[in-house]
Structures are given as C-alpha cells and as structure tokens.
Design an enzyme around this catalytic site. Sequence first.
Site, PDB file in Angstrom:
ATOM      1  N   GLY A 108       0.753  -1.141   0.172  1.00 22.67           N
ATOM      2  CA  GLY A 108       0.018  -0.171   0.137  1.00 22.67           C
ATOM      3  C   GLY A 108       0.792   1.284  -0.004  1.00 22.67           C
ATOM      4  N   GLY A 109       1.894   1.488   0.597  1.00 21.94           N
ATOM      5  CA  GLY A 109       2.927   2.628   0.938  1.00 21.94           C
ATOM      6  C   GLY A 109       2.681   3.434   1.777  1.00 21.94           C
ATOM      7  N   HIS A 110       1.696   2.981   2.908  1.00 21.64           N
ATOM      8  CA  HIS A 110       1.602   3.811   4.236  1.00 21.64           C
ATOM      9  C   HIS A 110       2.551   3.276   4.988  1.00 21.64           C
ATOM     10  CE1 HIS A 110      -2.627   6.006   3.394  1.00 21.64           C
ATOM     11  NE2 HIS A 110      -2.418   5.118   2.374  1.00 21.64           N
ATOM     12  N   CYS A 172      -8.171   4.844   7.375  1.00 22.74           N
ATOM     13  CA  CYS A 172      -7.572   5.358   6.155  1.00 22.74           C
ATOM     14  C   CYS A 172      -8.006   4.567   5.235  1.00 22.74           C
ATOM     15  CB  CYS A 172      -6.230   5.782   6.226  1.00 22.74           C
ATOM     16  SG  CYS A 172      -5.861   6.669   4.876  1.00 22.74           S
ATOM     17  N   GLY A 178      -2.068  -5.945   3.370  1.00 18.88           N
ATOM     18  CA  GLY A 178      -0.965  -6.608   3.556  1.00 18.88           C
ATOM     19  C   GLY A 178      -0.129  -5.911   4.801  1.00 18.88           C
ATOM     20  N   TYR A 186      -5.278  -1.585  14.440  1.00 22.75           N
ATOM     21  CA  TYR A 186      -6.223  -0.672  15.504  1.00 22.75           C
ATOM     22  C   TYR A 186      -7.431  -0.113  14.415  1.00 22.75           C
ATOM     23  CZ  TYR A 186      -8.081   2.379  19.049  1.00 22.75           C
ATOM     24  OH  TYR A 186      -8.813   2.784  19.594  1.00 22.75           O
ATOM     25  N   ILE A 237       3.252 -12.062   2.308  1.00 20.31           N
ATOM     26  CA  ILE A 237       1.855 -12.790   2.355  1.00 20.31           C
ATOM     27  C   ILE A 237       0.958 -12.301   1.302  1.00 20.31           C
ATOM     28  CG2 ILE A 237      -0.288 -12.206   3.758  1.00 20.31           C
ATOM     29  CD1 ILE A 237       1.857 -11.573   6.165  1.00 20.31           C
ATOM     30  N   ASN A 475       2.622  -0.531  13.823  1.00 27.56           N
ATOM     31  CA  ASN A 475       2.131   0.206  12.292  1.00 27.56           C
ATOM     32  C   ASN A 475       2.386   1.635  12.479  1.00 27.56           C
ATOM     33  OD1 ASN A 475       1.299  -2.118  11.196  1.00 27.56           O
ATOM     34  ND2 ASN A 475      -0.686  -2.059  11.568  1.00 27.56           N
ATOM     35  N   TYR A 476       2.828   2.144  13.471  1.00 30.12           N
ATOM     36  CA  TYR A 476       3.297   3.358  13.485  1.00 30.12           C
ATOM     37  C   TYR A 476       5.086   3.385  13.501  1.00 30.12           C
ATOM     38  CZ  TYR A 476      -1.451   4.964  14.397  1.00 30.12           C
ATOM     39  OH  TYR A 476      -2.945   5.247  14.471  1.00 30.12           O
TER      40      TYR A 476
END
Length: 536
Positions: A108-110, A172, A178, A186, A237, A475-476
């Site tokens: 995704g790139g985030h 978002c 993935g 969360y 994955i 994830n952050y």
Amino acid sequence: MTTFKKVTMFLFLSICLSSSWANNTHDDFLECLHHKFRNSNSVSQGIYTRKNSSYSTIFNSFADKLPITFNFKRIKPSIIFTPSAESQIQAAIHCSKKHDLQIRIRSGGHDYGGLSYISETPFIVIDLRNLRSISIDIKDKTAWIQAGATLGEVYYRIAEKSKKLAFAAGVCPTVGVGGHFSGGGYSMMSRKFGIAADNIIDAKLIDANGRIHDRKSMGEDLFWAIRGGGGTSFGLIISWKVRLLDIPEKVTVFNVERTLEQNATQLVYKWQHIADKVDNNLSIRLFLRSSQSPIRLGQRTIHAFFTTLFVGGVDELLHKMQKSFPELGLVKKDCIEMSWIESVIFFARLPSGTPIEVLLNWNTTTNQNGLIFKGKSDYVQHPISINGLEGLWKLLNQVGENSAEIQFSPHGGKMNDVSVSETPFPHRAGNIYMIHYGVFWGKMESSKKHLSWIRKLYGYMARYVSKSPRAAYFNYRDLDLGLNSKGTNTSYAQARIWGVKYFKNNFDRLVKVKTKFDPTNFFRNEQSIPPLLFGL
C-alpha cells in the site's frame, strides 16, 4: 600522487565498481525472471526499471504516501515488479536469491519508515497492486482478501454484499491490507471487536524457498507471528482470510469540538478516566490540534475533537454518554445515525455526502500539498495530570498552526479480553489509550526544526507514558527507536533495542519463529525480526 588524490581515486573507483556490480546484478535478475516466463507478456508488462517512463508514476502512485524524512541515506529500487500471479512472485524470490538481490514488499505504501520501498542497499520492490481480489462468503461470514487490496476496497465489497456485516480495521481507506493486518490493525471498533489481527483465521504466504503455505502447512507458530509481528520479516503474504463481524444496520457518530476556553483541559482529563471503561460499543477518540482561538483574536488555543463511533442508535448513545461523560454536554443534534459503510466515509474525514464508491479510488486522500511527515507513538497506563496536559498544550503551541496533531485512541473492552501473548501485538489490558504524534511540513529545509520539535515533545511525554519498555505501535513504525545492522548479519542485541518496544516479551518468540522459518535472513529490512544464528 598525494594521499588525498589516492583516497579520492579509491572512493571514485569503489563507487563505480559498486554501481557496475549493482547494474549487472539487476540485469541478471531480469534475465532470470524472463527465463522463468519465456512465453508470458504479463511479466514484461509488470517490470519497471528506472529507464521506464512509468517508473516514477508507479513508485509515487499510492495516495497517502507522504515523503518521509529518513534517518540515513537511502536509494530507490532499481526495479519495481508488479506481479499478477503467485507463480510470478515465486519466480522473483528464486531469482533474487540466486543473484543475491534484496527485495522489499509493498502492499500500500503507508509506511512511516518507508522500508517497503526505499533501502540503503541495491534492491527491488515487489509491489502487490495487482493482487487485490476480495472474495466474500456471506453464509460463513468470512472473506479472503489479497494483500494488495486497500481497506476502502475491503469495506466497500463487504457493504456491497451485506448491510449487517463489517470488518474492524483502520480509518484511512487507502491503506494496504498486507502491512496493516500483519502489524495489528487498530480501528474505531477495536473496543468492540479487537484489532484486525484478532479476526484473521487463515493466510497464504510464500516463504524464502518459494513455497506457498496456508495456516495448516505453515503451522501455528508462523501463523501467530504474522498476525501482529509484521509479515515481511517472515515471508510474502499473498492473502488473508478474515472473520466478518455482525453489526446493526445503523451506527451513530459524532465529532464534538471543544477549545481551552470551553474547558477542554478538564474534559480531556476526565476522558482519560472513562475512555477505556465505557460500554464496549462506544469508542471516543480524541484529536488535539493548535490553531487560532475563536474567542481571543490573534492568539492560539488548543482544539480537542471528540470523534466517536457507537455501534447502536442515537438514543442509547445519549443515555450512555449522560451516564459516563455528562461533562461533554452531548446533545442529539451533535449525533448522526448512518450505516457502517457511511461511517467509514465520516471517519476518513471526507465531505458529507461523498458517495461510498470513492472507497474504490486509490486517490481518496491524496497528499496534494507534498507534505513531509514524521510520526511517533506511545501507550498511557495512568491518566496524565492537569499540569502534564497544560505542558503538552504549550508544546503544541510552539509548532506551526495546524501543522501537528496528537491522537488519543482508547483501549479497553475487547482489547482487554485478549491475552498479551495471543498475538505478537502485546498492548492489551493495562493500557488506557494509545498516543499518536504527527507533525507535517512543506519544505525540506524545515526538516531539522520539525524533527527537533517532535523529539522534544516525545522527550517531554516520557514521564507520563509506559516504561520498561516504553512501548510503541508497530504500524506507526518509528526509526528513532533503533535500526538493524546492515546486511544479513543482523544483531539480535541491536534489534532487541527497538523490538521490545513494539512487541515486549513477544519479541523473543518472534525471533525463534524467524530462526526456524527464515534462518538465512532473506526477508529483512532496517526493522525486521532477526534470526538467532546471527549474533547473540
């Protein structure tokens, strides 16, 4: 020849030889890939080198991928590969191993650290944008979701099939499935249903030898690791099977703003005492910003936004709010009843009336201003004092107006019911809420000032947040917490510095899983789980 000239010549030759080696390696990789698929045009169509006119478009195409300020010098990939079939991924893994070429995986790139698409060493990106199918079984209340799908696409496809089913993941819509699922996930419904990883029931993964596994063949240890421990440490994955969740046809939302002049400090203080204890159907998230005061002209104030989802109707919500948080003064006109899929639009901060079809659009939240971003996170286990909050307000007022935002995301509810060792995500009972700090700016020359500000803020907050370790949300991803050593020889001791902050005691179990399933450290990045074979 002088010593200076000799050193200069040596460096020049080293760079040239290194560049030549990298180019030859990438050419060998391409030749290997083409050899694997001699009769397939789809492989050629999915390969983008820096000479390709579409390279920049592909590299920069994901909507919310803000330019990241890096801790060290990095390079872009020499090749971006966008496979359209599992066999193509297997071939890419085979060829990259054969020619000793590192891969990065992007769904995704985030990526706060940019580790999915930028590296220190020559590498290729396997971009999963073409693997985005979503298969929903209404009868069994399950869905198979390929890793390249976005959250917006997942939400839309579920709502397309049923008004009474949902899935609990991030707000978002352009986030890729993935990485989000494998890091925990969360959501606004985590107090009701847990994190995304809690609702994963199967997965398909390609290992370092190119073998495809499902939950049964990979075994419970590896299945445990990829549900919160970050999938890219262990394999690639391909897809997830998730449990869909029962919801009513209508939920209720509100976004109530209060400023310091409207008693925001006392309200935030009280929020800390009830946010993790209210009804599980109720999630009150706080967003804090500094901007012009609507009352004191020419002066700044703090704006606190109480942004809420209630899985139920407005009358029941008002009753529960009056019982647990009457100080907020919530009234019926503040609330909106809507379908769950409409609430996705609401929490994505899209304009009222935006059609839900926008969730299928990658450019839902494009970073049109080219802003640079830095984020960090914390967990809070005891309420911050009034004095502590007032110190926080002073720091928020020191940065540019509306250029920083702090989020308080409540825990409790279902989050408390899951053991800290059930998944690698350890932030369960005992946490009142999670903090996300974010600062944005427009010019690269301002980076030093803004990075200094957020690190100062982070230092100030140390006394008020979790300790031993000071925890963070994977994830952050925050590269300030530590980096692995270069190459395959990743030091366990060095990785543990950042690893225990994300995973606490689960870090050592993740290392054991890594050692068993990827002992040569093929899947790696600057914050990947190391195998024990490399340097206890």
